[in-house]
Scaffold this motif. Sequence first.
Motif, PDB file in Angstrom:
ATOM      1  N   THR A  28     111.382  83.232 -19.875  1.00  0.00           N
ATOM      2  CA  THR A  28     110.424  82.724 -19.579  1.00  0.00           C
ATOM      3  C   THR A  28     109.339  82.606 -20.205  1.00  0.00           C
ATOM      4  O   THR A  28     108.206  82.701 -20.886  1.00  0.00           O
ATOM      5  N   PHE A  29     109.013  81.002 -20.449  1.00  0.00           N
ATOM      6  CA  PHE A  29     108.148  80.597 -21.857  1.00  0.00           C
ATOM      7  C   PHE A  29     107.407  80.161 -21.506  1.00  0.00           C
ATOM      8  O   PHE A  29     105.844  81.085 -22.317  1.00  0.00           O
ATOM      9  N   SER A  30     106.717  80.038 -20.379  1.00  0.00           N
ATOM     10  CA  SER A  30     105.196  80.315 -19.630  1.00  0.00           C
ATOM     11  C   SER A  30     104.367  81.570 -19.677  1.00  0.00           C
ATOM     12  O   SER A  30     102.986  81.214 -19.841  1.00  0.00           O
ATOM     13  N   SER A  31     105.204  82.846 -20.150  1.00  0.00           N
ATOM     14  CA  SER A  31     104.785  83.589 -19.954  1.00  0.00           C
ATOM     15  C   SER A  31     104.474  84.028 -21.552  1.00  0.00           C
ATOM     16  O   SER A  31     104.391  85.398 -21.895  1.00  0.00           O
ATOM     17  N   SER A  32     104.947  83.739 -22.263  1.00  0.00           N
ATOM     18  CA  SER A  32     105.449  84.021 -23.898  1.00  0.00           C
ATOM     19  C   SER A  32     104.386  83.704 -25.039  1.00  0.00           C
ATOM     20  O   SER A  32     103.792  82.159 -24.907  1.00  0.00           O
ATOM     21  N   ARG A  33     103.733  84.119 -25.381  1.00  0.00           N
ATOM     22  CA  ARG A  33     102.767  83.948 -26.950  1.00  0.00           C
ATOM     23  C   ARG A  33     103.825  83.507 -27.476  1.00  0.00           C
ATOM     24  O   ARG A  33     104.486  83.838 -27.815  1.00  0.00           O
ATOM     25  N   MET A  34     103.563  81.783 -28.013  1.00  0.00           N
ATOM     26  CA  MET A  34     104.299  81.286 -29.488  1.00  0.00           C
ATOM     27  C   MET A  34     103.440  81.601 -30.569  1.00  0.00           C
ATOM     28  O   MET A  34     102.137  81.599 -30.310  1.00  0.00           O
ATOM     29  N   GLU A  35     104.440  81.333 -31.704  1.00  0.00           N
ATOM     30  CA  GLU A  35     103.649  81.422 -32.872  1.00  0.00           C
ATOM     31  C   GLU A  35     104.868  80.610 -33.934  1.00  0.00           C
ATOM     32  O   GLU A  35     106.621  81.124 -33.787  1.00  0.00           O
ATOM     33  N   TRP A  36     104.275  80.387 -34.767  1.00  0.00           N
ATOM     34  CA  TRP A  36     105.052  79.705 -35.967  1.00  0.00           C
ATOM     35  C   TRP A  36     104.765  80.208 -37.643  1.00  0.00           C
ATOM     36  O   TRP A  36     103.671  80.965 -37.871  1.00  0.00           O
ATOM     37  N   TYR A  37     105.974  80.674 -38.229  1.00  0.00           N
ATOM     38  CA  TYR A  37     105.594  81.575 -38.699  1.00  0.00           C
ATOM     39  C   TYR A  37     106.426  80.997 -39.770  1.00  0.00           C
ATOM     40  O   TYR A  37     106.801  80.090 -39.733  1.00  0.00           O
ATOM     41  N   ARG A  38     106.119  81.555 -41.465  1.00  0.00           N
ATOM     42  CA  ARG A  38     106.691  80.567 -42.500  1.00  0.00           C
ATOM     43  C   ARG A  38     106.841  81.611 -43.557  1.00  0.00           C
ATOM     44  O   ARG A  38     106.421  82.897 -43.752  1.00  0.00           O
ATOM     45  N   GLN A  39     107.891  81.300 -44.101  1.00  0.00           N
ATOM     46  CA  GLN A  39     108.502  82.080 -45.197  1.00  0.00           C
ATOM     47  C   GLN A  39     108.656  81.421 -46.489  1.00  0.00           C
ATOM     48  O   GLN A  39     109.571  80.652 -46.808  1.00  0.00           O
ATOM     49  N   SER A  44     106.556  87.194 -48.657  1.00  0.00           N
ATOM     50  CA  SER A  44     106.548  87.705 -47.094  1.00  0.00           C
ATOM     51  C   SER A  44     106.678  86.736 -46.111  1.00  0.00           C
ATOM     52  O   SER A  44     105.499  85.875 -46.319  1.00  0.00           O
ATOM     53  N   ARG A  45     106.624  87.199 -44.634  1.00  0.00           N
ATOM     54  CA  ARG A  45     107.124  85.675 -43.616  1.00  0.00           C
ATOM     55  C   ARG A  45     105.561  86.152 -43.277  1.00  0.00           C
ATOM     56  O   ARG A  45     104.829  87.239 -43.393  1.00  0.00           O
ATOM     57  N   GLU A  88     102.201  74.261 -51.368  1.00  0.00           N
ATOM     58  CA  GLU A  88     102.356  75.635 -51.290  1.00  0.00           C
ATOM     59  C   GLU A  88     102.693  75.509 -50.425  1.00  0.00           C
ATOM     60  O   GLU A  88     103.134  76.532 -49.536  1.00  0.00           O
ATOM     61  N   ASP A  89     102.754  74.613 -48.592  1.00  0.00           N
ATOM     62  CA  ASP A  89     103.534  75.124 -47.671  1.00  0.00           C
ATOM     63  C   ASP A  89     104.541  75.064 -47.786  1.00  0.00           C
ATOM     64  O   ASP A  89     105.496  75.055 -46.173  1.00  0.00           O
ATOM     65  N   THR A  90     105.140  74.338 -48.761  1.00  0.00           N
ATOM     66  CA  THR A  90     106.978  74.734 -49.092  1.00  0.00           C
ATOM     67  C   THR A  90     107.604  76.086 -48.496  1.00  0.00           C
ATOM     68  O   THR A  90     106.693  77.129 -48.956  1.00  0.00           O
ATOM     69  N   ALA A  91     108.089  76.443 -47.522  1.00  0.00           N
ATOM     70  CA  ALA A  91     108.862  76.955 -46.547  1.00  0.00           C
ATOM     71  C   ALA A  91     109.903  77.192 -46.224  1.00  0.00           C
ATOM     72  O   ALA A  91     110.055  75.803 -45.956  1.00  0.00           O
ATOM     73  N   VAL A  92     110.594  78.074 -45.786  1.00  0.00           N
ATOM     74  CA  VAL A  92     111.516  77.708 -44.330  1.00  0.00           C
ATOM     75  C   VAL A  92     110.198  78.348 -43.043  1.00  0.00           C
ATOM     76  O   VAL A  92     109.713  79.744 -43.452  1.00  0.00           O
TER      77      VAL A  92
END
Length: 113
Positions: A28-39, A44-45, A88-92
């Motif tokens: 249920t996408f509508s009720s989920s907190r969504m985030e972007w992470y990078r590593q 650390s991520r 410095e934004d280089t990451a996965v």
Amino acid sequence: QVRLVETGGGLAQPGGSLRLSCTASGFTFSSSRMEWYRQAPGKSRESVATSYTTGRTTYADSVKGRFTMSRDYAKKTVYLQMNSLEPEDTAVYYCYSSTGDYWGQGTQVTVSS
């Protein structure tokens, strides 16, 4: 089956832009907190941006004013618009859903001249 599929990574020059997309299915996408992470290599991520179901979006200090996270409920997709990119934004970059603690497969972003 839960899936988070990220697209849009690649190579950009310093000062350039990229847009990442993450399309969700199987929960249920509508009720989920969504985030972007990078590593980044050897680091650390870290959380980059968070989209709450209240409509609020928060950002890490390192990207504030340069990155924008948005959410399309109809397409079950979150985006990360990245402007004024720095080496410095280089990451996965990974997409994350709080519902079920799901992660995408990651997409490489490289900022280099």
